[in-house]
Motif scaffolding. Structure first.
Motif, PDB file in Angstrom:
ATOM      1  N   ARG A 238      10.660 -29.548  16.753  1.00  0.00           N
ATOM      2  CA  ARG A 238       9.608 -30.155  15.812  1.00  0.00           C
ATOM      3  C   ARG A 238      10.853 -30.273  14.437  1.00  0.00           C
ATOM      4  O   ARG A 238      10.118 -31.177  13.380  1.00  0.00           O
ATOM      5  CB  ARG A 238       9.026 -28.612  14.990  1.00  0.00           C
ATOM      6  N   ARG A 239      12.055 -30.246  15.161  1.00  0.00           N
ATOM      7  CA  ARG A 239      12.259 -30.961  13.412  1.00  0.00           C
ATOM      8  C   ARG A 239      12.794 -32.090  13.509  1.00  0.00           C
ATOM      9  O   ARG A 239      13.050 -33.401  12.152  1.00  0.00           O
ATOM     10  CB  ARG A 239      14.097 -30.372  12.989  1.00  0.00           C
ATOM     11  N   ALA A 240      12.874 -33.374  14.434  1.00  0.00           N
ATOM     12  CA  ALA A 240      13.700 -34.662  14.624  1.00  0.00           C
ATOM     13  C   ALA A 240      12.589 -35.001  12.846  1.00  0.00           C
ATOM     14  O   ALA A 240      13.132 -36.090  12.943  1.00  0.00           O
ATOM     15  CB  ALA A 240      13.312 -35.288  15.901  1.00  0.00           C
ATOM     16  N   LYS A 241      10.833 -35.314  13.401  1.00  0.00           N
ATOM     17  CA  LYS A 241       9.880 -35.314  12.867  1.00  0.00           C
ATOM     18  C   LYS A 241      10.536 -35.423  11.121  1.00  0.00           C
ATOM     19  O   LYS A 241      10.325 -36.508   9.884  1.00  0.00           O
ATOM     20  CB  LYS A 241       8.807 -35.108  12.832  1.00  0.00           C
ATOM     21  N   MET A 242      11.264 -34.227  10.572  1.00  0.00           N
ATOM     22  CA  MET A 242      10.866 -33.498   9.176  1.00  0.00           C
ATOM     23  C   MET A 242      11.917 -34.115   8.879  1.00  0.00           C
ATOM     24  O   MET A 242      12.793 -34.675   7.807  1.00  0.00           O
ATOM     25  CB  MET A 242      11.591 -31.618   9.664  1.00  0.00           C
ATOM     26  N   PHE A 243      13.352 -34.333   9.868  1.00  0.00           N
ATOM     27  CA  PHE A 243      14.801 -34.657   9.852  1.00  0.00           C
ATOM     28  C   PHE A 243      14.841 -36.002   9.125  1.00  0.00           C
ATOM     29  O   PHE A 243      15.417 -36.923   8.138  1.00  0.00           O
ATOM     30  CB  PHE A 243      15.601 -34.555  10.745  1.00  0.00           C
TER      31      PHE A 243
END
Length: 433
Positions: A146-151
């Motif tokens: 789920r991190r790529a969108k948050m990054f």
């Protein structure tokens, strides 16, 4: 190292709702923080349009001063991130913002080359830890898939700073020039320093250090996030010793990849106002408005690439593609014969090179966790950001020698191509989580 795929491909409505709740709570603060951070580190590119001539700075002097920011960044980033991990994000990020806000305002009083060099170095030291600290902070709240969108959402602060900051900087410099016996560039530094001080207080009041301390999450939501984060850490390196960490070969590969991309990033952002002016635009406000266009394109590209990377759980080609796009943009922009052509291909360069950073951070956070992530992220970022010193200084020297930006743009394209090739040497199974 064993890689365990921890997240199901089947949609989980409760999990999606919970992570959206987390994102809506913490991401706006972090996003605004990065807008301010990026604006305060690159607004020197706009100041140069008046400052260099008034103070007698050559292209190389400006390039060296712009780059010295990253030397301070290099020396203080790792200890800053370790302290954030130990003391908590709320206190440490607030401290970072207040310190750099004060130093940004002090640029008003620069009169000599050495004052310029010193303040750029100190600004880098003050801001060190903010970017890698947020990258680390997001690993406390979101599992890797789920991190790529948050990054990407966080990283969108850099093009957003260009979209809003470029016209703002140009307007301040044109509108306030000569008022109160200050030049336009002095007003720009003072006015744009204030938001950092204000947001530092906001962060101190509203940012939570961890999931455990988040009163706005229910117990079941906290437990679910904790399980996801714990499962996500299975099989990752968790060394706490910096000496042990630097023995991980893949960490040095990651630093080299990011170095190549940072060369392009700061070559673009620190010199874009000069490149646009060289195409025939004279008004600072118009330079700012035209300079916003490449950043708008970058935000669109970042959203598309990051969503696709998370959806397909594929990291390498989603990083290679924007690097190649950025290289093409630099090559064509280097020989553009008109303002229109220059803006079109600077937009392509920005869309590519600025999309690389959020996509890149999915690689090291897929293999590091805990204390290793705290030190490892900072070490990668500090080593790679030495490119932020080399890139503007190199272009400044080349412009003094050749009176053109062409060779410098070709060199930046070469670094992007090299980074893309190194990415393809990383085993897909290691990072596609």
């Amino acid at each position: 190292m064993t890689i365990t795929h921890t997240a199901s491909a089947v949609p989980d409505t409760h999990a999606d709702f919970t992570y959206r709740k987390v994102a809506f709570r913490i991401m706006p603060i972090l996003f605004i923080g990065y807008i301010i951070a990026y604006l305060d580190r690159v607004n020197v590119g706009f100041a140069k349009l008046q400052m260099a001539e008034q103070l007698g700075f050559s292209e190389a002097v400006y390039g060296l001063g712009a780059g010295l920011f990253f030397i301070g960044y290099f020396f203080f980033e790792v200890p800053s991130n370790i302290l954030l991990h130990k003391l908590g994000a709320r206190l440490w990020i607030a401290r970072i913002m207040v310190t750099w806000g004060i130093l940004s305002a002090l640029f008003v009083f620069v009169e000599t080359e050495w004052q310029f060099y010193l303040l750029r170095f100190l600004l880098g030291a003050a801001e060190a830890g903010f970017y890698p600290g947020v990258i680390l902070y997001l690993t406390y709240w979101f599992p890797s898939h789920r991190r790529a969108k948050m990054f990407a959402l966080f990283q969108m602060g850099s093009p957003a700073a260009g979209i809003f900051g470029n016209p703002l900087s140009g307007w301040i410099m044109d509108s306030f020039h000569g008022k109160g016996n200050w030049q336009g560039w002095q007003w720009m530094f003072m006015i744009e320093a204030i938001p950092a001080l204000v947001l530092g207080v906001v962060i101190l009041l509203f940012l939570d250090n961890s999931v455990k301390g988040a009163k706005w999450l229910g117990d079941d939501e906290k437990a679910m996030i904790a399980r996801d984060i714990a499962a996500d850490g299975a099989g990752k390196a968790e060394h706490h010793s910096l000496r042990e960490l630097i023995r991980i070969p893949m960490l040095w590969v990651m630093a080299l990849i990011y170095f190549c991309f940072v060369m392009g990033q700061y070559g673009l952002t620190l010199w874009m106002p000069t490149l646009i002016k060289a195409s025939g635009v004279q008004s600072n406000l118009m330079i700012g408005l035209l300079g916003a266009i490449p950043f708008i394109c970058a935000i669109i590209a970042m959203a598309i690439f990051s969503r696709s990377a998370d959806r397909h759980r594929e990291r390498r080609w989603h990083l290679v593609a924007p690097a190649l796009i950025g290289a093409v943009g630099f090559i064509v922009a280097a020989t553009a014969s008109s303002t229109t052509v220059s803006i079109i291909f600077l937009s392509l360069a920005a869309a590519g090179v600025l999309s690389c950073a959020p996509l890149f951070w999915s690689l090291p956070t897929a293999i590091l966790s805990g204390g290793a992530a705290a030190a490892g992220i900072a070490l990668i970022n500090s080593l790679a950001n030495l490119a932020g010193f080399l890139s503007p200084y190199m272009i400044g020297i080349l412009r003094d020698i050749t009176h053109s930006s062409t060779i410098g743009m070709y060199v930046l394209a070469g670094f992007l191509l090299a980074g893309a090739l190194i990415v393809l040497r990383i085993p897909a199974a290691l990072v596609n989580r």
